[in-house]
Design a protein around this motif. Sequence first.
Motif, PDB file in Angstrom:
ATOM      1  N   GLU A 192       0.822  -1.210   0.000  1.00 15.25           N
ATOM      2  CA  GLU A 192       0.000   0.000   0.000  1.00 15.25           C
ATOM      3  C   GLU A 192       0.863   1.269   0.000  1.00 15.25           C
ATOM      4  N   GLN A 193       1.948   1.248   0.806  1.00 24.66           N
ATOM      5  CA  GLN A 193       2.697   2.501   1.020  1.00 24.66           C
ATOM      6  C   GLN A 193       4.115   2.512   0.438  1.00 24.66           C
ATOM      7  N   GLY A 194       4.639   1.339   0.048  1.00 23.34           N
ATOM      8  CA  GLY A 194       5.992   1.282  -0.509  1.00 23.34           C
ATOM      9  C   GLY A 194       6.019   1.999  -1.855  1.00 23.34           C
ATOM     10  N   LEU A 195       7.229   2.430  -2.253  1.00 24.42           N
ATOM     11  CA  LEU A 195       7.344   3.190  -3.503  1.00 24.42           C
ATOM     12  C   LEU A 195       8.139   2.370  -4.515  1.00 24.42           C
ATOM     13  N   PRO A 196       7.460   1.791  -5.523  1.00 23.51           N
ATOM     14  CA  PRO A 196       8.216   1.045  -6.548  1.00 23.51           C
ATOM     15  C   PRO A 196       9.036   2.021  -7.397  1.00 23.51           C
ATOM     16  N   HIS A 197      10.322   1.693  -7.607  1.00 21.94           N
ATOM     17  CA  HIS A 197      11.181   2.553  -8.429  1.00 21.94           C
ATOM     18  C   HIS A 197      11.689   1.782  -9.639  1.00 21.94           C
ATOM     19  N   ASP A 198      11.455   2.341 -10.824  1.00 21.31           N
ATOM     20  CA  ASP A 198      11.866   1.690 -12.077  1.00 21.31           C
ATOM     21  C   ASP A 198      13.314   1.956 -12.437  1.00 21.31           C
ATOM     22  N   GLY A 199      13.887   3.010 -11.865  1.00 24.71           N
ATOM     23  CA  GLY A 199      15.259   3.345 -12.250  1.00 24.71           C
ATOM     24  C   GLY A 199      15.917   4.212 -11.196  1.00 24.71           C
ATOM     25  N   ILE A 214      11.069   0.945  -2.532  1.00 23.56           N
ATOM     26  CA  ILE A 214      11.545   1.725  -1.391  1.00 23.56           C
ATOM     27  C   ILE A 214      10.635   1.396  -0.224  1.00 23.56           C
ATOM     28  N   TRP A 215      11.159   0.726   0.773  1.00 27.82           N
ATOM     29  CA  TRP A 215      10.384   0.360   1.963  1.00 27.82           C
ATOM     30  C   TRP A 215      11.407   0.091   3.061  1.00 27.82           C
ATOM     31  N   ALA A 216      11.353   0.878   4.107  1.00 22.69           N
ATOM     32  CA  ALA A 216      12.442   0.892   5.088  1.00 22.69           C
ATOM     33  C   ALA A 216      12.521  -0.386   5.914  1.00 22.69           C
ATOM     34  N   GLN A 217      13.737  -0.705   6.330  1.00 22.79           N
ATOM     35  CA  GLN A 217      13.984  -1.861   7.192  1.00 22.79           C
ATOM     36  C   GLN A 217      13.173  -1.764   8.487  1.00 22.79           C
ATOM     37  N   THR A 218      13.008  -0.555   9.014  1.00 23.85           N
ATOM     38  CA  THR A 218      12.204  -0.378  10.235  1.00 23.85           C
ATOM     39  C   THR A 218      10.789  -0.930  10.016  1.00 23.85           C
ATOM     40  N   GLU A 219      10.241  -0.678   8.837  1.00 17.67           N
ATOM     41  CA  GLU A 219       8.857  -1.105   8.551  1.00 17.67           C
ATOM     42  C   GLU A 219       8.803  -2.613   8.294  1.00 17.67           C
ATOM     43  N   VAL A 220       9.835  -3.134   7.625  1.00 18.25           N
ATOM     44  CA  VAL A 220       9.912  -4.583   7.387  1.00 18.25           C
ATOM     45  C   VAL A 220       9.907  -5.316   8.734  1.00 18.25           C
ATOM     46  N   THR A 221      10.749  -4.868   9.663  1.00 21.14           N
ATOM     47  CA  THR A 221      10.834  -5.583  10.950  1.00 21.14           C
ATOM     48  C   THR A 221       9.541  -5.396  11.759  1.00 21.14           C
ATOM     49  N   LYS A 222       8.960  -4.196  11.718  1.00 22.86           N
ATOM     50  CA  LYS A 222       7.689  -3.994  12.451  1.00 22.86           C
ATOM     51  C   LYS A 222       6.638  -5.008  12.008  1.00 22.86           C
ATOM     52  N   ASP A 223       6.505  -5.190  10.691  1.00 24.37           N
ATOM     53  CA  ASP A 223       5.456  -6.085  10.187  1.00 24.37           C
ATOM     54  C   ASP A 223       5.765  -7.555  10.471  1.00 24.37           C
ATOM     55  N   LEU A 224       7.051  -7.931  10.381  1.00 25.82           N
ATOM     56  CA  LEU A 224       7.417  -9.328  10.664  1.00 25.82           C
ATOM     57  C   LEU A 224       7.217  -9.640  12.148  1.00 25.82           C
ATOM     58  N   ILE A 225       7.521  -8.686  13.014  1.00 29.83           N
ATOM     59  CA  ILE A 225       7.341  -8.885  14.466  1.00 29.83           C
ATOM     60  C   ILE A 225       5.846  -8.972  14.802  1.00 29.83           C
ATOM     61  N   ALA A 226       5.078  -8.028  14.276  1.00 27.81           N
ATOM     62  CA  ALA A 226       3.635  -8.004  14.591  1.00 27.81           C
ATOM     63  C   ALA A 226       2.980  -9.322  14.173  1.00 27.81           C
ATOM     64  N   VAL A 267      11.141  16.692   4.767  1.00 24.71           N
ATOM     65  CA  VAL A 267      10.979  17.483   3.541  1.00 24.71           C
ATOM     66  C   VAL A 267      10.783  16.499   2.387  1.00 24.71           C
ATOM     67  N   ALA A 268       9.966  16.897   1.417  1.00 20.61           N
ATOM     68  CA  ALA A 268       9.709  16.016   0.271  1.00 20.61           C
ATOM     69  C   ALA A 268      11.015  15.759  -0.478  1.00 20.61           C
ATOM     70  N   PRO A 269      11.215  14.524  -1.006  1.00 23.44           N
ATOM     71  CA  PRO A 269      12.435  14.238  -1.775  1.00 23.44           C
ATOM     72  C   PRO A 269      12.581  15.222  -2.947  1.00 23.44           C
ATOM     73  N   SER A 270      13.831  15.585  -3.247  1.00 21.90           N
ATOM     74  CA  SER A 270      14.075  16.556  -4.324  1.00 21.90           C
ATOM     75  C   SER A 270      13.999  15.917  -5.699  1.00 21.90           C
ATOM     76  N   SER A 271      14.018  14.578  -5.725  1.00 27.68           N
ATOM     77  CA  SER A 271      13.960  13.874  -7.009  1.00 27.68           C
ATOM     78  C   SER A 271      13.029  12.684  -6.804  1.00 27.68           C
ATOM     79  N   SER A 329       9.400   8.307   2.306  1.00 27.38           N
ATOM     80  CA  SER A 329       7.992   8.465   1.942  1.00 27.38           C
ATOM     81  C   SER A 329       7.910   9.729   1.079  1.00 27.38           C
ATOM     82  N   PRO A 330       6.733  10.058   0.531  1.00 25.35           N
ATOM     83  CA  PRO A 330       6.637  11.279  -0.273  1.00 25.35           C
ATOM     84  C   PRO A 330       6.925  12.553   0.527  1.00 25.35           C
ATOM     85  N   SER A 331       7.009  12.463   1.861  1.00 22.50           N
ATOM     86  CA  SER A 331       7.288  13.675   2.633  1.00 22.50           C
ATOM     87  C   SER A 331       8.549  13.571   3.505  1.00 22.50           C
ATOM     88  N   VAL A 332       9.281  12.446   3.397  1.00 24.93           N
ATOM     89  CA  VAL A 332      10.503  12.288   4.202  1.00 24.93           C
ATOM     90  C   VAL A 332      11.693  11.940   3.304  1.00 24.93           C
TER      91      VAL A 332
END
Length: 399
Positions: A73-80, A104-116, A197-201, A220-223
Amino acid sequence: MTSPVPDRTQVAIIGAGPAGLMLSHLLRLRGVESVVLESRPRERVETRQRAGILEHGTVEALREVGAAARMDEQGLPHDGFELRFSGRSVRVDMQELTGHHVMIWAQTEVTKDLIALRLEQGEPLLFEAEVTAVEDVETDTPLVRYRHEGAEHVVRADVVVGADGSYGPARRAIPDRLGRRFERVYPYSWLGILADVAPSSHELIYARGRTGFALASMRSPSVTRAYIQVPNGTDAADWDDEAIWDELAARFALDDGSFTLERGPITDKSVTPMRSVVSEPMRHGRLFLAGDAAHIVPPTGAKGLNLAVADVRVLAEALAEWFATKDETLIDAYSDTALRRVWRASHFSWTMTTMLHVDPDGDPFDEQLALAHLHHIEVSEPARRALAENYRGLALGAI
Ligand code: FAD
Ligand code: DHB
């Protein structure tokens, strides 16, 4: 005092990082019981800022175990992604060159979901349980000793897996005379920041600036997540926010002036040294190592977390086969199979690191070699394809 988790299991797993957690889930799906022991508090494991890029294989593993809903739902697929050097930019189109993207999906979020998920399933996972010894790995009943709430406990298992990171105790249960250790320490570190701040690219930028490497990433779109090369021994507190933004802006600058770096409040700063380590073999008797416990790569290229997950995908298959049939073929092949990928990733990470960093002990010859490599990638589609194939990661079984 009775143990807070079963004192007998099939697989005792040391460490609740990505490797240990993912292994526990893959084993459960294959009908194999495990106990996971983690020395840190849950909150600490869930908030350590580390990796941010998932290869396709890692994404698939999260889906297989049922811990992918938030990522999908929230991860950001990147083609390049972009490479920058000498004031210009080259795009590497992974999707076009290899047919795959990364997430793009942070390790913090991966571990949160695996633990939960593990706790929701009521499966054994204990925090603040520090493993102090791994014993009897040359017998059929290895054991793990751990300390929890001031008391000593023991878990006996058929197999012990050391997924306890680069400083854990498992590797020490393999006698030095039986193994080899390879190491490369790089003469620079990364200063990493998180900023509101939103990513510059919209894609990642790996830059070889005149004064060193810089990486623009995101959470994320704002971090924004970003890194700059700094000298070894740097204290993050010595860099004030404006100095970091100025250095990032200088390293990402394009000659045509078309790039603007967005600045914002920095919420986290840390320094990571860069090194590469491989410990062989990854198995001794009934002890298996996985992830950072056996190998570390410098972060340029984002392979650390993905290698940890690739290891346990191979290991889960091998252990499940052995528990079901007592056929040892796959467990006997585990170390060699995993190490082929580890060395491929070590070479790729070394290539990315040396191509993009400015070696403080280097000379103008080194500089020209790095620029020649970048120029080749700029003009040659096969060179871009090789880079893209390594970046998105080879499929399991393809190496
Ligand atoms: P870990 O995540 O280290 O997990 C091991 C676990 O074992 C830990 O939770 C630890 O507390 C536990 N443990 C240790 N000793 C014991 C004990 N005695 N008893 C019980 N438990 C124990 N990779 C990237 O791709 N990109 C990055 O930007 C990046 N940045 C990084 C920054 C830092 C500071 C570090 C350290 C690593 C970074 N990595 C990065 C690498 C990536 O995070 C690791 O490769 C990944 O965490 C490996 O997962 P793992 O499960 O093998 O090990
Ligand atoms: C990130 C880290 C990396 O090492 C990398 O190559 C790309 C992204 C990150 O933390 O976002």
